[in-house]
Design a protein around this motif. Sequence first.
Motif, PDB file in Angstrom:
ATOM      1  N   ASP A 154     -12.024  10.228  -2.113  1.00  0.00           N
ATOM      2  CA  ASP A 154     -11.575   9.224  -1.148  1.00  0.00           C
ATOM      3  C   ASP A 154     -12.112   9.503   0.252  1.00  0.00           C
ATOM      4  O   ASP A 154     -12.519   8.582   0.969  1.00  0.00           O
ATOM      5  CB  ASP A 154     -10.044   9.169  -1.118  1.00  0.00           C
ATOM      6  CG  ASP A 154      -9.474   8.309  -2.240  1.00  0.00           C
ATOM      7  OD1 ASP A 154     -10.268   7.684  -2.964  1.00  0.00           O
ATOM      8  OD2 ASP A 154      -8.235   8.262  -2.383  1.00  0.00           O
ATOM      9  N   THR A 168      -8.852  13.431  -3.799  1.00  0.00           N
ATOM     10  CA  THR A 168      -8.827  13.380  -2.340  1.00  0.00           C
ATOM     11  C   THR A 168     -10.226  13.504  -1.763  1.00  0.00           C
ATOM     12  O   THR A 168     -10.605  12.773  -0.835  1.00  0.00           O
ATOM     13  CB  THR A 168      -7.932  14.495  -1.776  1.00  0.00           C
ATOM     14  OG1 THR A 168      -6.604  14.318  -2.264  1.00  0.00           O
ATOM     15  CG2 THR A 168      -7.911  14.460  -0.256  1.00  0.00           C
ATOM     16  N   ARG A 205      -3.343   7.210  -1.379  1.00  0.00           N
ATOM     17  CA  ARG A 205      -4.085   6.692  -2.516  1.00  0.00           C
ATOM     18  C   ARG A 205      -4.393   7.777  -3.549  1.00  0.00           C
ATOM     19  O   ARG A 205      -4.254   7.574  -4.745  1.00  0.00           O
ATOM     20  CB  ARG A 205      -5.398   6.063  -2.046  1.00  0.00           C
ATOM     21  CG  ARG A 205      -5.246   4.796  -1.239  1.00  0.00           C
ATOM     22  CD  ARG A 205      -6.593   4.328  -0.710  1.00  0.00           C
ATOM     23  NE  ARG A 205      -7.591   4.300  -1.761  1.00  0.00           N
ATOM     24  CZ  ARG A 205      -7.742   3.316  -2.638  1.00  0.00           C
ATOM     25  NH1 ARG A 205      -6.937   2.272  -2.587  1.00  0.00           N
ATOM     26  NH2 ARG A 205      -8.685   3.359  -3.569  1.00  0.00           N
ATOM     27  N   SER A 206      -4.829   8.931  -3.055  1.00  0.00           N
ATOM     28  CA  SER A 206      -5.262   9.980  -3.979  1.00  0.00           C
ATOM     29  C   SER A 206      -4.123  10.884  -4.440  1.00  0.00           C
ATOM     30  O   SER A 206      -4.245  11.558  -5.470  1.00  0.00           O
ATOM     31  CB  SER A 206      -6.367  10.823  -3.321  1.00  0.00           C
ATOM     32  OG  SER A 206      -5.979  11.273  -2.042  1.00  0.00           O
ATOM     33  N   PRO A 239      -0.398  10.107  -5.081  1.00  0.00           N
ATOM     34  CA  PRO A 239       0.652   9.084  -5.052  1.00  0.00           C
ATOM     35  C   PRO A 239       2.082   9.600  -5.157  1.00  0.00           C
ATOM     36  O   PRO A 239       3.012   8.887  -4.803  1.00  0.00           O
ATOM     37  CB  PRO A 239       0.304   8.199  -6.261  1.00  0.00           C
ATOM     38  CG  PRO A 239      -0.415   9.112  -7.200  1.00  0.00           C
ATOM     39  CD  PRO A 239      -1.195  10.061  -6.336  1.00  0.00           C
ATOM     40  N   ARG A 259       3.039   2.305   6.451  1.00  0.00           N
ATOM     41  CA  ARG A 259       2.152   1.178   6.123  1.00  0.00           C
ATOM     42  C   ARG A 259       2.498  -0.049   6.974  1.00  0.00           C
ATOM     43  O   ARG A 259       1.619  -0.744   7.482  1.00  0.00           O
ATOM     44  CB  ARG A 259       2.268   0.835   4.640  1.00  0.00           C
ATOM     45  CG  ARG A 259       1.632   1.848   3.700  1.00  0.00           C
ATOM     46  CD  ARG A 259       1.633   1.303   2.285  1.00  0.00           C
ATOM     47  NE  ARG A 259       1.039   2.234   1.345  1.00  0.00           N
ATOM     48  CZ  ARG A 259       1.701   2.889   0.398  1.00  0.00           C
ATOM     49  NH1 ARG A 259       3.029   2.733   0.280  1.00  0.00           N
ATOM     50  NH2 ARG A 259       1.085   3.713  -0.427  1.00  0.00           N
TER      51      ARG A 259
END
Length: 233
Positions: A90, A87, A45-46, A48, A22
Amino acid sequence: MGEFQEGKVNLPHYAGHRERLRERFRAAGDEAIADYELLELILFRSIPRQDVKPLAKELLAALGSFAEVIGASEARLRTVKGIGDATILDFKIVHAASRRIARSGMVKRPILSSWSAVIDYCRTAMAYEDREQFRVLFLDKKNQVIADEVQQTGTVDHTPVYPREVVRRALELSATAVILVHNHPSGDPTPSRADVTMTKQVIDAAAPLGIAVHDHIIIGREGHASLKGLQLI
Protein backbone atom coordinates in the motif's frame (compact mmCIF):
# COMPACT_ATOMS: atom_id res chain seq x y z
CA MET A 1 -11.93 -8.28 17.86
CA GLY A 2 -15.68 -8.14 17.61
CA GLU A 3 -17.52 -11.31 18.58
CA PHE A 4 -21.12 -12.48 18.03
CA GLN A 5 -22.95 -12.66 21.34
CA GLU A 6 -26.68 -13.46 21.48
CA GLY A 7 -27.37 -12.00 18.04
CA LYS A 8 -25.32 -8.81 18.31
CA VAL A 9 -21.75 -7.75 17.64
CA ASN A 10 -19.42 -6.19 20.17
CA LEU A 11 -17.38 -3.82 18.03
CA PRO A 12 -13.68 -3.42 18.83
CA HIS A 13 -12.69 -0.19 20.56
CA TYR A 14 -10.91 1.17 17.48
CA ALA A 15 -13.93 0.85 15.16
CA GLY A 16 -15.46 4.13 16.31
CA HIS A 17 -12.11 5.90 16.04
CA ARG A 18 -11.70 4.74 12.45
CA GLU A 19 -15.09 6.06 11.39
CA ARG A 20 -14.59 9.37 13.22
CA LEU A 21 -11.22 9.86 11.52
CA ARG A 22 -12.63 8.99 8.10
CA GLU A 23 -15.51 11.42 8.64
CA ARG A 24 -13.14 14.21 9.72
CA PHE A 25 -11.09 13.63 6.57
CA ARG A 26 -14.20 13.59 4.37
CA ALA A 27 -15.54 16.79 5.93
CA ALA A 28 -12.40 18.89 6.24
CA GLY A 29 -9.70 17.27 4.10
CA ASP A 30 -6.08 16.55 4.90
CA GLU A 31 -5.49 19.94 6.58
CA ALA A 32 -7.65 18.75 9.46
CA ILE A 33 -5.52 15.74 10.29
CA ALA A 34 -1.98 15.17 11.53
CA ASP A 35 0.65 13.16 9.67
CA TYR A 36 0.17 10.11 11.90
CA GLU A 37 -3.56 10.23 11.22
CA LEU A 38 -3.00 10.29 7.47
CA LEU A 39 -0.80 7.22 7.92
CA GLU A 40 -3.60 5.63 9.93
CA LEU A 41 -6.01 6.12 7.03
CA ILE A 42 -3.62 4.23 4.77
CA LEU A 43 -2.98 1.53 7.37
CA PHE A 44 -6.73 0.96 7.79
CA ARG A 45 -6.68 -0.74 4.38
CA SER A 46 -3.78 -3.10 4.96
CA ILE A 47 -4.41 -3.80 8.66
CA PRO A 48 -8.19 -4.01 9.03
CA ARG A 49 -8.43 -5.55 12.51
CA GLN A 50 -6.05 -3.67 14.75
CA ASP A 51 -5.62 -0.30 16.44
CA VAL A 52 -3.03 1.22 14.10
CA LYS A 53 -2.51 4.57 15.80
CA PRO A 54 0.52 3.30 17.80
CA LEU A 55 2.03 1.82 14.62
CA ALA A 56 1.54 5.08 12.68
CA LYS A 57 3.32 7.01 15.42
CA GLU A 58 6.10 4.42 15.60
CA LEU A 59 6.67 4.71 11.82
CA LEU A 60 7.09 8.47 12.09
CA ALA A 61 9.38 8.16 15.11
CA ALA A 62 11.56 5.56 13.37
CA LEU A 63 11.70 6.98 9.84
CA GLY A 64 11.23 10.72 10.27
CA SER A 65 8.37 12.25 8.28
CA PHE A 66 5.30 11.20 6.35
CA ALA A 67 7.24 11.51 3.07
CA GLU A 68 10.10 9.41 4.46
CA VAL A 69 7.70 6.68 5.58
CA ILE A 70 5.94 6.50 2.22
CA GLY A 71 9.21 6.69 0.29
CA ALA A 72 11.18 4.29 2.50
CA SER A 73 12.67 1.12 1.08
CA GLU A 74 11.13 -2.24 1.93
CA ALA A 75 14.17 -3.07 4.09
CA ARG A 76 13.74 0.10 6.19
CA LEU A 77 10.01 -0.43 6.57
CA ARG A 78 10.55 -3.96 7.82
CA THR A 79 12.66 -2.66 10.70
CA VAL A 80 9.42 -1.42 12.27
CA LYS A 81 7.58 -4.20 14.09
CA GLY A 82 4.11 -4.77 12.69
CA ILE A 83 4.87 -3.87 9.08
CA GLY A 84 4.14 -6.68 6.64
CA ASP A 85 3.70 -7.30 2.94
CA ALA A 86 0.24 -5.72 2.64
CA THR A 87 1.33 -2.47 4.28
CA ILE A 88 4.50 -2.24 2.20
CA LEU A 89 2.47 -2.73 -0.97
CA ASP A 90 0.00 0.00 0.00
CA PHE A 91 2.83 2.42 0.78
CA LYS A 92 4.47 1.63 -2.58
CA ILE A 93 1.17 2.32 -4.35
CA VAL A 94 0.82 5.69 -2.60
CA HIS A 95 4.42 6.56 -3.45
CA ALA A 96 3.93 5.59 -7.09
CA ALA A 97 0.79 7.73 -7.25
CA SER A 98 2.63 10.70 -5.76
CA ARG A 99 5.39 10.33 -8.38
CA ARG A 100 2.83 10.25 -11.19
CA ILE A 101 1.14 13.38 -9.85
CA ALA A 102 4.45 15.22 -9.45
CA ARG A 103 5.58 14.16 -12.93
CA SER A 104 2.38 15.51 -14.48
CA GLY A 105 3.45 18.98 -13.38
CA MET A 106 6.41 18.97 -15.75
CA VAL A 107 5.34 16.96 -18.80
CA LYS A 108 4.24 18.77 -21.96
CA ARG A 109 5.59 22.01 -20.52
CA PRO A 110 8.92 23.72 -21.22
CA ILE A 111 11.19 22.51 -18.43
CA LEU A 112 13.02 25.78 -17.94
CA SER A 113 9.75 27.62 -17.26
CA SER A 114 8.46 24.99 -14.82
CA TRP A 115 11.61 24.44 -12.78
CA SER A 116 9.85 24.12 -9.43
CA ALA A 117 7.79 21.23 -10.85
CA VAL A 118 11.02 19.52 -11.93
CA ILE A 119 12.47 19.83 -8.43
CA ASP A 120 9.24 18.62 -6.83
CA TYR A 121 9.19 15.58 -9.08
CA CYS A 122 12.85 14.72 -8.49
CA ARG A 123 12.47 15.04 -4.73
CA THR A 124 9.34 12.87 -4.76
CA ALA A 125 11.03 10.23 -6.88
CA MET A 126 14.48 10.12 -5.29
CA ALA A 127 14.91 11.97 -1.99
CA TYR A 128 14.35 8.94 0.25
CA GLU A 129 16.04 6.22 -1.76
CA ASP A 130 18.66 4.36 0.29
CA ARG A 131 20.95 3.83 -2.72
CA GLU A 132 22.24 6.33 -5.22
CA GLN A 133 20.34 6.59 -8.49
CA PHE A 134 21.45 8.42 -11.60
CA ARG A 135 18.45 9.70 -13.55
CA VAL A 136 18.34 11.57 -16.85
CA LEU A 137 15.53 13.77 -18.14
CA PHE A 138 15.73 13.81 -21.93
CA LEU A 139 14.32 16.92 -23.62
CA ASP A 140 13.20 17.78 -27.14
CA LYS A 141 13.92 21.00 -29.03
CA LYS A 142 11.07 22.70 -27.13
CA ASN A 143 12.72 21.68 -23.83
CA GLN A 144 9.82 19.35 -23.04
CA VAL A 145 10.43 15.97 -21.39
CA ILE A 146 10.34 13.10 -23.87
CA ALA A 147 11.77 10.49 -21.50
CA ASP A 148 12.67 10.15 -17.84
CA GLU A 149 14.96 7.22 -17.13
CA VAL A 150 17.05 5.84 -14.28
CA GLN A 151 20.35 5.06 -15.99
CA GLN A 152 22.22 3.49 -13.09
CA THR A 153 21.66 2.44 -9.48
CA GLY A 154 24.65 2.18 -7.19
CA THR A 155 25.56 1.95 -3.51
CA VAL A 156 24.87 4.26 -0.60
CA ASP A 157 27.52 6.71 -1.77
CA HIS A 158 28.45 5.94 -5.38
CA THR A 159 26.84 5.37 -8.75
CA PRO A 160 28.91 4.53 -11.84
CA VAL A 161 28.05 6.90 -14.69
CA TYR A 162 29.05 6.34 -18.31
CA PRO A 163 28.90 9.59 -20.30
CA ARG A 164 28.86 7.78 -23.65
CA GLU A 165 25.79 5.81 -22.58
CA VAL A 166 23.97 9.02 -21.69
CA VAL A 167 24.81 10.49 -25.10
CA ARG A 168 23.93 7.27 -26.94
CA ARG A 169 20.50 7.18 -25.31
CA ALA A 170 19.93 10.88 -26.08
CA LEU A 171 20.65 10.20 -29.75
CA GLU A 172 18.26 7.22 -29.76
CA LEU A 173 15.50 9.47 -28.41
CA SER A 174 16.40 12.40 -30.69
CA ALA A 175 16.87 14.51 -27.56
CA THR A 176 18.53 17.89 -27.94
CA ALA A 177 19.15 18.46 -24.23
CA VAL A 178 19.33 16.59 -20.94
CA ILE A 179 19.07 17.29 -17.25
CA LEU A 180 21.14 15.00 -15.02
CA VAL A 181 19.80 14.10 -11.59
CA HIS A 182 21.11 11.94 -8.79
CA ASN A 183 20.45 11.55 -5.10
CA HIS A 184 22.66 11.55 -2.03
CA PRO A 185 21.27 8.99 0.46
CA SER A 186 23.30 10.71 3.20
CA GLY A 187 20.76 13.53 2.98
CA ASP A 188 23.26 16.28 2.19
CA PRO A 189 22.92 17.45 -1.43
CA THR A 190 26.28 19.24 -1.52
CA PRO A 191 28.02 18.22 -4.77
CA SER A 192 31.29 16.35 -4.50
CA ARG A 193 34.35 16.87 -6.68
CA ALA A 194 33.50 13.59 -8.41
CA ASP A 195 29.99 14.90 -9.17
CA VAL A 196 31.44 17.97 -10.88
CA THR A 197 34.03 15.96 -12.81
CA MET A 198 31.45 13.48 -14.07
CA THR A 199 29.12 16.28 -15.16
CA LYS A 200 31.88 17.94 -17.18
CA GLN A 201 32.64 14.58 -18.82
CA VAL A 202 29.01 14.28 -19.94
CA ILE A 203 29.07 17.87 -21.23
CA ASP A 204 32.26 17.19 -23.20
CA ALA A 205 30.78 14.04 -24.74
CA ALA A 206 27.44 15.65 -25.59
CA ALA A 207 28.49 19.05 -26.92
CA PRO A 208 30.04 17.89 -30.24
CA LEU A 209 26.72 16.16 -31.07
CA GLY A 210 24.61 19.22 -30.38
CA ILE A 211 23.20 17.93 -27.08
CA ALA A 212 23.08 20.46 -24.25
CA VAL A 213 23.37 19.63 -20.55
CA HIS A 214 21.07 22.15 -18.89
CA ASP A 215 21.93 21.20 -15.32
CA HIS A 216 22.89 18.50 -12.87
CA ILE A 217 20.58 18.43 -9.86
CA ILE A 218 21.54 16.63 -6.67
CA ILE A 219 18.68 15.55 -4.42
CA GLY A 220 18.91 14.95 -0.68
CA ARG A 221 16.49 14.71 2.21
CA GLU A 222 17.71 18.11 3.33
CA GLY A 223 17.08 19.84 0.01
CA HIS A 224 18.67 19.99 -3.42
CA ALA A 225 21.65 21.53 -5.18
CA SER A 226 22.03 22.73 -8.76
CA LEU A 227 25.51 22.61 -10.26
CA LYS A 228 24.52 25.34 -12.68
CA GLY A 229 23.06 27.44 -9.88
CA LEU A 230 26.30 27.01 -7.93
CA GLN A 231 28.24 27.98 -11.07
CA LEU A 232 30.14 24.69 -11.03
CA ILE A 233 29.36 24.03 -14.69
